[in-house]
Design a protein around this motif. Structure first.
Motif, short mmCIF file in Angstrom:
data_model
loop_
_atom_site.label_atom_id
_atom_site.label_comp_id
_atom_site.label_asym_id
_atom_site.label_seq_id
_atom_site.Cartn_x
_atom_site.Cartn_y
_atom_site.Cartn_z
N LYS A 95 0.83 -1.21 0.00
CA LYS A 95 0.00 0.00 0.00
C LYS A 95 0.86 1.26 0.00
O LYS A 95 0.53 2.27 -0.64
N GLN A 96 2.00 1.19 0.72
CA GLN A 96 2.93 2.32 0.72
C GLN A 96 3.51 2.53 -0.69
O GLN A 96 3.63 3.66 -1.17
N LEU A 97 3.86 1.42 -1.34
CA LEU A 97 4.38 1.48 -2.72
C LEU A 97 3.35 2.10 -3.67
O LEU A 97 3.69 2.90 -4.53
N GLU A 98 2.09 1.69 -3.52
CA GLU A 98 1.02 2.22 -4.37
C GLU A 98 0.92 3.74 -4.22
O GLU A 98 0.75 4.47 -5.20
N SER A 127 9.54 3.33 -12.84
CA SER A 127 9.68 1.99 -13.41
C SER A 127 10.13 0.98 -12.33
O SER A 127 9.62 -0.14 -12.25
N ASP A 128 11.09 1.40 -11.48
CA ASP A 128 11.59 0.53 -10.40
C ASP A 128 10.49 0.18 -9.39
O ASP A 128 10.38 -0.96 -8.93
N LYS A 129 9.67 1.20 -9.06
CA LYS A 129 8.59 0.99 -8.10
C LYS A 129 7.56 0.00 -8.66
O LYS A 129 7.04 -0.86 -7.94
N LEU A 130 7.26 0.15 -9.95
CA LEU A 130 6.31 -0.77 -10.58
C LEU A 130 6.83 -2.21 -10.55
O LEU A 130 6.08 -3.16 -10.29
N LEU A 136 6.33 -8.07 -5.32
CA LEU A 136 5.61 -8.29 -4.06
C LEU A 136 4.19 -8.84 -4.28
O LEU A 136 3.46 -9.08 -3.33
N GLY A 137 3.82 -9.04 -5.55
CA GLY A 137 2.48 -9.56 -5.86
C GLY A 137 1.40 -8.54 -5.60
O GLY A 137 0.26 -8.89 -5.30
N GLY A 138 1.76 -7.26 -5.74
CA GLY A 138 0.84 -6.18 -5.41
C GLY A 138 -0.41 -6.12 -6.28
O GLY A 138 -1.43 -5.57 -5.87
N TYR A 139 -0.34 -6.70 -7.48
CA TYR A 139 -1.50 -6.64 -8.38
C TYR A 139 -2.57 -7.67 -7.98
O TYR A 139 -3.66 -7.66 -8.52
N ASN A 140 -2.21 -8.58 -7.07
CA ASN A 140 -3.16 -9.64 -6.69
C ASN A 140 -3.71 -9.49 -5.28
O ASN A 140 -4.43 -10.37 -4.81
N ILE A 141 -3.35 -8.40 -4.58
CA ILE A 141 -3.70 -8.35 -3.15
C ILE A 141 -5.22 -8.31 -2.92
O ILE A 141 -5.70 -8.91 -1.96
#
Length: 656
Positions: A95-98, A127-130, A136-141
């Motif tokens: 969430k922090q990354l988002e 680009s690095d953050k994406l 971290l599997g952020g697209y599936n949380i």
């Protein structure tokens, strides 16, 4: 080692909880932490997470080890956030990354952004953050969180509802979901099944079996422990006793250990008595004085084996019946019950007969407790509930724990329940429920959950009803107390209806299963294990039927090959006969193998019975290990034997 206790002693005032205890939690461990009520299981979990500090010894934890701890005190947490948001709190880093990606995106959308110089660095950072988010599997949380919440019994419509709208049990599920999603190295769960229905318990079992971290569970649910754990740690007499295996293995192994220790103790006592007689007889004789002196020295040096004394709190529960009711206890007619748009029952019918021991089971939200309250008469509904002749009902429910007057002493609370018993009789009754002497003068407010449950149960028993209705009676009771309650209900001469998620308890007490399906009360005449077999058989038949239909549909689409019927049957029979011969050969070999293994087992047991082997500890340990190993081999061989027998019988029927 992820975390562990090293020679730890912990005391509450003058009371010792554990003394000089050592226990290491390793990667892949799934541990059941068990013990009688009040032995300090929850305290040990608090030691592991650092809430309590040991009086002596150390709690060691790797710096990288992460711990998730689910316990009753978490229920004080409250928020207006939706349960989906609360559970997604597990992904703080994502969430922090988002947020950071969103901020970088805004900066790049700014009119001054050209993509050169400093702007190029911004693009690289974006680009690095994406990439980090993807790793971290952020697209599936969202999907992961929904999957876990649904597994724990929440409907899709519930996910956006505020957390504060849910009751304590459902809140605990949300916090369990969050903890599971955090995926700590060690997950500590204090009575997680108290708040789960059967489908959710089964889902949790499957999930935790594939959980990558280690799990420590405090639970009184034997079925859950048998399926879940590979190690048992028992808190007993201020010590930790560690067993490798599930609950059934622990129970068998403990019995064997106790038996072996008792046998060794008796053998040693015989030896000591012989030596003492020899010393007494010859110590005064000059010619034998040296031998007597040597015998005395041997006795002084001997490592004494302690006698086994199993100490456990024994609830003495005895349900009395004052009067005999008629054949029919209660009848439910044309029962309809709705909560807004949620229909629980519609024109449902059911009858309770004298001697029925009914278990009401199924998922939460299906209306089990509602139906129980309808039978009691405390829940209004459309339709009729008709009492039979001479019915004297008694009701135990979870809310009765809250209904206890916290300012009363235990004795005052019992006096107010209108039993007509004298103070002496009440004190005697409370002694059966482990409240002895001055304990009955304790205020309700200071009692633990288990102690309150025992007071509420005692109040039910004083009523001498011939029809008991019990809503989750095993919550807060330890395993031994659950066994004693089950035993008492089996001896009870009256009729009972109970709601429980404890599969062991249901299997020991019910002779009839009720399930609410499609707004009707479905009745199965038989015990829990028979019901499970029946359900599994039905599911297999339905799957086979669906598979057959799908196969037939495919066959219709294929060109039909011309095969002579007689030839087809002959070829199939020939193959089946070959398979049958092969299985029969395996069966004969297995019979010989089992016979040989049983001979080996008898030989080892003869060694165990030989008192001389107790003198050499290493030898005794080896014999004990050999005995354990051969028993496991025989169990495996017997399982194979039964499976082969079934296959042979099936083939013989097919061949005709």
């Amino acid at each position: 080692m992820l975390i562990g206790l090293n020679n730890v002693t912990f005391e509450f005032g003058a009371r010792v909880i554990i003394e000089n205890a050592t226990w290491h939690i390793l990667p892949g461990d799934r541990v059941g932490l068990i013990g009688y009520n009040g032995t300090g299981k929850s305290t040990i979990l608090k030691l592991l997470v650092g809430e309590y500090q040991p009086s002596a010894g150390t709690v060691d934890k790797s710096r990288e080890t992460t711990i998730g701890y689910l316990h009753q005190d978490l229920l004080s947490f409250d928020t207006n956030d939706s349960i989906l948001e609360v559970a997604m709190g597990a992904f703080e880093q994502v969430k922090q990354l988002e947020k950071e990606i969103e901020e970088l995106g805004k900066q790049m959308e700014h009119p001054s952004f050209t993509g050169e110089g400093e702007e190029e660095a911004l693009l690289h950072a974006y680009s690095d953050k994406l990439h980090e988010l993807e790793v971290l599997g952020g697209y599936n949380i969202h999907h992961k969180t929904e999957e876990v919440l649904q597994g724990l019994g929440f409907l899709n419509a519930d996910l956006t509802r505020p957390y504060k709208e849910f009751s304590g049990g459902w809140r605990m599920r949300v916090l369990l979901a969050k903890m599971i999603l955090q995926q700590p190295d060690v997950l500590l769960l204090d009575e997680p099944t108290n708040h789960l229905d059967l489908p959710s318990i089964e889902w949790l079992e499957k999930y935790l079996l594939h959980y990558k971290g280690s799990v420590v569970i405090v639970s009184h649910d034997k079925y859950f422990l048998n399926r879940m754990v590979n190690k048992i740690v028992e808190v007993y007499q201020q010590e930790l006793h560690i067993y490798s295996g599930n609950y059934d293995y622990y129970a068998t192994e403990k019995e064997l250990r106790v038996e072996m220790q008792q046998r060794a103790f008796e053998n040693q006592q015989d030896y000591i008595r012989q030596q003492e007689r020899f010393i007494e007889r010859f110590k005064a004789k000059a010619s034998k004085a040296a031998a007597a002196q040597s015998a005395m020295k041997r006795l002084d040096k001997i490592d004494r084996i302690e006698q086994v004394e199993i100490e456990r709190p024994n609830l003495r529960i005895s349900f009395k019946v004052d009067k005999q009711p008629g054949k029919i206890i209660a009848t439910i007619k044309d029962a309809t019950k709705k909560f807004g748009s949620n229909t629980i029952l519609e024109n449902a019918e059911a009858e309770i007969n004298r001697g029925d021991k009914i278990a009401l089971i199924g998922a939460n939200g299906k209306g089990k407790s509602t139906l129980l309250r309808m039978i009691v008469g405390s829940e209004p509904f459309e339709g009729e509930r008709i009492w039979g002749h001479n019915v004297d009902e008694s009701f135990y429910a979870q809310h009765q724990l809250e209904a206890l007057n916290i300012n009363n002493t235990i004795l005052d609370e019992m006096k107010e329940c209108g039993s007509g018993k004298t103070e002496m009789e009440l004190r005697s009754l409370m002694g059966c429920f482990l409240f002895s002497g001055d304990d009955v003068d304790k205020k309700i407010r200071i009692l633990s959950g288990g102690e309150k449950a025992r007071v509420a149960l005692a109040k039910v028993i004083t009523g001498k009803g011939n029809f008991l209705m019990l809503d989750e009676p095993t919550n807060h009771l330890d395993m031994h107390s659950v066994e004693l309650l089950a035993e008492a209900l089996n001896k009870y001469e009256g009729t009972s209806v109970l709601v429980s998620h404890d599969r062991f308890f249901i299997s020991k007490t019910a002779n009839t299963i009720w399930e609410i399906v499609d707004h009707e009360i479905k009745v199965f005449k038989g015990g829990y294990e028979e019901w499970v077999e029946w359900k599994e058989r039905r599911e297999k038949e339905e799957k086979a039927q669906a598979s057959q239909q799908a196969k037939e549909e495919k066959e219709k689409e294929k060109p039909v090959a011309v095969v002579k019927p007689q030839q087809q049957v002959t070829n199939a029979t020939r193959e089946q006969k070959k398979e049958l011969e092969k299985l029969q050969r395996q069966f004969s070999k297995l019979e010989e193998q089992i016979e040989q293994q049983n001979k080996t087992k008898s030989s080892i047991e003869a060694e165990l019975a030989n008192p001389a082997n107790y003198a050499d500890r290493n030898k005794f340990a080896q014999i004990e290990a050999d005995h354990k190993a051969i028993k496991q081999k025989i169990d495996q061989a017997n399982n194979q034997y039964e499976a082969l027998f079934e296959q042979i019988m099936t083939l013989e029927k097919q061949i005709g």
